[in-house]
Enzyme design. Structure first.
Site, PDB file in Angstrom:
ATOM      1  N   GLU A   1      -2.149  -5.339  -3.457  1.00 27.73           N
ATOM      2  CA  GLU A   1      -1.174  -4.598  -2.646  1.00 27.73           C
ATOM      3  C   GLU A   1      -0.113  -5.534  -2.086  1.00 27.73           C
ATOM      4  OE1 GLU A   1      -3.821  -0.805  -1.084  1.00 27.73           O
ATOM      5  OE2 GLU A   1      -3.691  -2.595   0.168  1.00 27.73           O
TER       6      GLU A   1
ATOM      7  N   ASP B   1       0.825  -1.198   0.000  1.00 27.25           N
ATOM      8  CA  ASP B   1       0.000   0.000   0.000  1.00 27.25           C
ATOM      9  C   ASP B   1       0.864   1.255   0.000  1.00 27.25           C
ATOM     10  OD1 ASP B   1      -2.628   1.460   0.474  1.00 27.25           O
ATOM     11  OD2 ASP B   1      -1.527   2.013   2.286  1.00 27.25           O
TER      12      ASP B   1
END
Length: 249
Positions: free
Chosen positions: A119, A47
């Protein structure tokens, strides 16, 4: 060709076997297999890499844009919906290790699971290679979205847009019927959006908010599909075409 080789071919990167398996291990699978490590730490890492890579690209490529507009575009590109769309295009769902409950409820198609796994794969790419390789992966994945970021970043959330659409067509009040299931550590929710007792959309997620957002998105598409079939003009306003500019919790 093995399944992992096929996945890496789609991604265009190399990831060592152990790290790749970790990136694909959902918490539901981990719980059912003795509490083995999950992909959540890799998700956290990915992320950050995703956010930085997108921010860097937007900043360099749009010297005249103010901070507020840059933030809107970044939010659109890194949203759950955007990442889930990328995951679906790559067929990531078929490679994720899911617990039985998630498999039965089509967890491989859930936006939250797909986005989180994307992610984690970005984080795994960084650990197995370097930051530049991970950045290049991000740019290959989100490049098309960045080119459309102006339109993507303009939208509001699905629930708000659905409320406005229902009001503009005088459909009546919206009600979300939400039910939760599963243990506390892997709770899932299913929502049904109803208007005047009729179901228009369904959604699922790991929070009530996420499930309601998915249901609102489904209902919005359903209503506009019906409008098109009836020869009605589909609104083209920013509020009527949301893109989850903020990630669902």
């Amino acid at each position: 060709m093995s399944s992992t080789e096929e996945l890496l071919k789609r991604l265009g990167v190399s990831i060592d076997t152990e790290t790749l398996r970790l990136a694909l291990t959902h918490r539901s699978y981990a719980y059912e297999n003795g509490g083995i490590p999950t992909n959540e730490r890799l998700e956290f890492l990915g992320d950050s890499i995703l956010g930085f890579s997108v921010t860097d690209s937007l900043y360099r490529d749009n010297p005249g844009l103010p901070e507020g507009e840059l933030a809107k575009r970044r939010s659109a590109v890194v949203s759950t919906r955007a990442l889930a769309g990328i995951g679906r295009d790559l067929g990531i769902g078929e490679f994720i290790y899911l617990g039985q409950g998630e498999r039965l409820t089509q967890g491989k198609n859930k936006a939250s699971i797909l986005a989180d796994t994307m992610e984690a794969l970005i984080g795994a790419t960084y650990l197995s290679n370097d930051i530049e390789t991970a950045r290049q992966l991000v740019m290959r994945l989100v490049g098309p979205l960045l080119r459309d970021a102006a339109a993507l970043g303009a939208g509001t959330d699905w629930k708000t847009s659905m409320q406005e659409l229902a009001a503009s067509r005088q459909l009546g009040s919206i009600y979300y019927a939400v039910e939760g299931s599963g243990p506390d550590h892997a709770r899932t929710f299913e929502a049904v959006l109803q208007i005047a007792g009729t179901a228009y959309g369904k959604g699922a997620g790991h929070s009530k908010k996420e499930a309601e957002q998915e249901a609102a998105a489904d209902a919005w598409r359903t209503l506009n599909k019906k409008a098109g079939a009836n020869g009605l003009t589909t609104p083209d306003s920013k509020a009527d075409a949301p893109t989850d500019s903020a990630r669902s919790a």
